[in-house]
Scaffold this active site. Structure first.
Site, short mmCIF file in Angstrom:
data_model
loop_
_atom_site.label_atom_id
_atom_site.label_comp_id
_atom_site.label_asym_id
_atom_site.label_seq_id
_atom_site.Cartn_x
_atom_site.Cartn_y
_atom_site.Cartn_z
N THR A 41 0.81 -1.18 0.17
CA THR A 41 0.15 0.03 0.01
C THR A 41 0.96 1.36 0.07
O THR A 41 0.35 2.23 -0.20
CB THR A 41 -0.91 0.19 1.26
OG1 THR A 41 -0.23 -0.33 2.54
CG2 THR A 41 -2.12 -0.94 1.08
N HIS A 46 6.67 0.05 7.10
CA HIS A 46 6.78 0.77 8.50
C HIS A 46 7.00 -0.03 9.48
O HIS A 46 7.08 -1.36 9.32
CB HIS A 46 5.56 1.70 8.25
CG HIS A 46 4.33 0.90 8.45
ND1 HIS A 46 3.99 0.07 9.57
CD2 HIS A 46 3.24 0.86 7.65
CE1 HIS A 46 2.64 -0.45 9.18
NE2 HIS A 46 2.23 0.05 8.11
N HIS A 49 5.09 -3.36 10.20
CA HIS A 49 5.66 -4.54 9.60
C HIS A 49 6.84 -5.11 10.23
O HIS A 49 7.05 -6.55 10.28
CB HIS A 49 6.03 -4.07 8.01
CG HIS A 49 4.94 -3.66 7.18
ND1 HIS A 49 5.01 -2.38 6.55
CD2 HIS A 49 3.90 -4.21 6.91
CE1 HIS A 49 3.83 -2.38 5.93
NE2 HIS A 49 3.12 -3.24 5.88
N LYS A 83 -9.83 -0.40 8.59
CA LYS A 83 -10.32 0.93 7.79
C LYS A 83 -11.71 1.28 7.87
O LYS A 83 -12.65 0.50 7.87
CB LYS A 83 -9.85 0.65 6.44
CG LYS A 83 -8.52 0.15 6.17
CD LYS A 83 -7.70 1.79 6.38
CE LYS A 83 -6.14 1.47 5.95
NZ LYS A 83 -5.53 2.05 7.33
N ARG A 87 -9.92 2.01 0.72
CA ARG A 87 -8.45 2.44 0.16
C ARG A 87 -8.57 2.85 -1.15
O ARG A 87 -9.50 2.30 -2.01
CB ARG A 87 -7.50 1.00 0.31
CG ARG A 87 -7.46 0.71 1.55
CD ARG A 87 -6.28 -0.63 1.52
NE ARG A 87 -6.18 -1.06 2.61
CZ ARG A 87 -5.09 -0.62 3.57
NH1 ARG A 87 -4.37 0.30 3.32
NH2 ARG A 87 -5.09 -1.30 4.87
N GLN A 175 -7.54 -13.73 0.31
CA GLN A 175 -6.60 -13.89 1.13
C GLN A 175 -6.80 -15.44 1.50
O GLN A 175 -5.46 -16.11 1.69
CB GLN A 175 -6.69 -13.09 2.42
CG GLN A 175 -5.39 -13.02 3.48
CD GLN A 175 -5.39 -12.17 4.32
OE1 GLN A 175 -5.66 -10.80 4.23
NE2 GLN A 175 -4.68 -12.52 5.53
N ASP A 196 -5.45 -7.42 13.44
CA ASP A 196 -6.37 -6.83 12.56
C ASP A 196 -7.03 -7.87 11.26
O ASP A 196 -7.85 -7.74 10.65
CB ASP A 196 -6.19 -5.42 12.09
CG ASP A 196 -4.73 -5.47 11.62
OD1 ASP A 196 -4.03 -6.58 11.34
OD2 ASP A 196 -4.47 -4.59 10.97
N LYS A 231 -1.64 3.56 18.47
CA LYS A 231 -0.68 2.81 17.69
C LYS A 231 0.52 3.31 17.76
O LYS A 231 0.77 4.37 17.70
CB LYS A 231 -1.05 2.72 16.24
CG LYS A 231 -1.86 1.66 15.83
CD LYS A 231 -1.88 1.43 14.34
CE LYS A 231 -2.67 -0.05 13.90
NZ LYS A 231 -2.93 0.03 12.46
N LYS A 234 3.96 6.27 15.09
CA LYS A 234 3.17 7.42 14.37
C LYS A 234 3.85 8.56 14.92
O LYS A 234 4.31 8.64 16.14
CB LYS A 234 1.61 7.49 14.76
CG LYS A 234 0.84 6.71 14.41
CD LYS A 234 0.27 6.88 12.99
CE LYS A 234 -0.47 5.60 12.44
NZ LYS A 234 0.17 4.71 11.56
N THR A 235 4.61 9.49 13.89
CA THR A 235 5.31 10.45 14.32
C THR A 235 4.61 11.83 13.90
O THR A 235 3.46 11.83 13.41
CB THR A 235 6.84 10.49 13.57
OG1 THR A 235 6.52 10.68 12.19
CG2 THR A 235 7.42 9.28 13.94
#
Length: 315
Positions: A41, A46, A49, A83, A87, A175, A196, A231, A234-235
């Site tokens: 995606t 990140h 993962h 989500k 997407r 999947q 998730d 989460k 996240k910055t």
């Protein structure tokens, strides 16, 4: 006596749910092929993962065979899990570009030597999903899915309020079909992923059990959360990327150097290979001393992602 990898993952805090009983026993009894899917995606992995890659590395160290599945096919649909909005659709070129980026990054975390029985392999589900014939697929896979049951899945329930497209509704089937395909090609018996992914993973294990009458399992990891339930990774500027062009090794190091005291132990357990007694020791340091633990955490993670030299520079 070699430790069962299930125990290792458990004590380090990875495991959230397991689909069927008997997984721990199987992992102790034989060396298993297992897989985790990465949907392209974005053009970089990140830190979310990274948890999955660490779990794969622990499995490989215990002699099991990792299959890295890149979502060149599923990426064309988009996973509705977690989500609230659909997407955005990506072009085939974007997907293929992202898949190529993932390939480069993942090569650093696992051993892909093909002369070893537990050497990792990397496959792209675009190879079998893109040429699929819709009618054949419906007959082979669709017949085994109950719509009533699918609608109770967490990933769809959330989307139902906004409107779930038929496109996304197919994601679970895709999947599950991946797992079946990997089971046929590589004897893959286990799918792992973030919590998730629970409904999708369960669907795949059930499909193999129904169609092939073979044992198949799923295991989900706890998501990387801070103590306040938000989460991690996240910055200010968005996600914490593994690509040095998107998040510099220095910024990456600083992120871990500044985590909350209460999160240090969890991060050390999940994101480094330090032995658990060292994790316990560092995690229990108090006041000013906890900074030693944070520096060690930042150094270890940065070293794994960007190499010794960059970690030392950041330090």
């Amino acid at each position: 006596m070699e430790k069962n990898v299930f125990e290792t993952l458990s004590e380090r805090g990875f495991i959230k749910q397991v689909t069927h009983e008997g997984l721990e026993e199987m992992l102790g009894r034989e060396k298993v092929s297992f897989y985790i899917g990465f949907d392209p995606t974005a053009d970089s992995l990140h830190v979310g993962h990274f948890v999955a890659l660490m779990a794969m590395a622990h499995m490989q160290r215990a002699g099991h065979k990792p299959i890295v599945l890149l979502g060149g096919g599923t990426g064309m649909i988009g996973d509705p899990s977690g989500k609230t909005d659909m997407r955005k659709m990506m072009t085939t070129e974007m997907i293929d570009h992202n898949v190529a980026q993932f390939r480069k990054q993942i090569g650093k975390f696992l051993d892909f030597s093909q002369d070893k029985p537990n050497g990792a392999v990397m496959v792209d589900n675009g190879d079998w999903l893109r040429p699929l014939n819709y009618i054949d697929f419906l007959r082979e896979v669709g017949a085994h899915f109950s719509v009533n049951r699918m609608l109770t899945a967490e990933c769809y329930k959330r989307r139902m309020e906004k409107g779930l497209t038929f496109l996304e509704f197919n994601y679970m089937l895709m999947q599950a079909y991946d797992f079946l395909e990997l089971n046929r090609r590589y004897g893959c018996k286990l799918e792992m992923g973030g919590d998730d992914q629970w409904s999708n993973i369960l669907a795949g294990a059930d499909l193999i059990r129904r169609k092939e009458q073979k044992e198949a399992y799923g295991l989900t990891f706890k998501l990387l959360l801070k103590s306040d339930g938000k989460k991690m990774g996240k910055t200010e500027s968005g996600a914490l990327w593994l690509d040095p062009e998107k998040t510099s090794p220095y910024e990456f190091f600083q992120y871990w150097r500044n985590v909350d005291d209460v999160d240090v132990k969890n991060c050390l357990a999940l994101l480094t290979f330090l032995p658990m007694d060292e994790v316990e020791r560092l995690g229990s340091l108090q006041d000013a001393k906890i900074n030693e633990a944070k520096e060690r955490l930042a150094f270890e993670i940065t070293r794994q992602v960007h190499g010794e030299e960059e970690a030392t520079k950041a330090m």
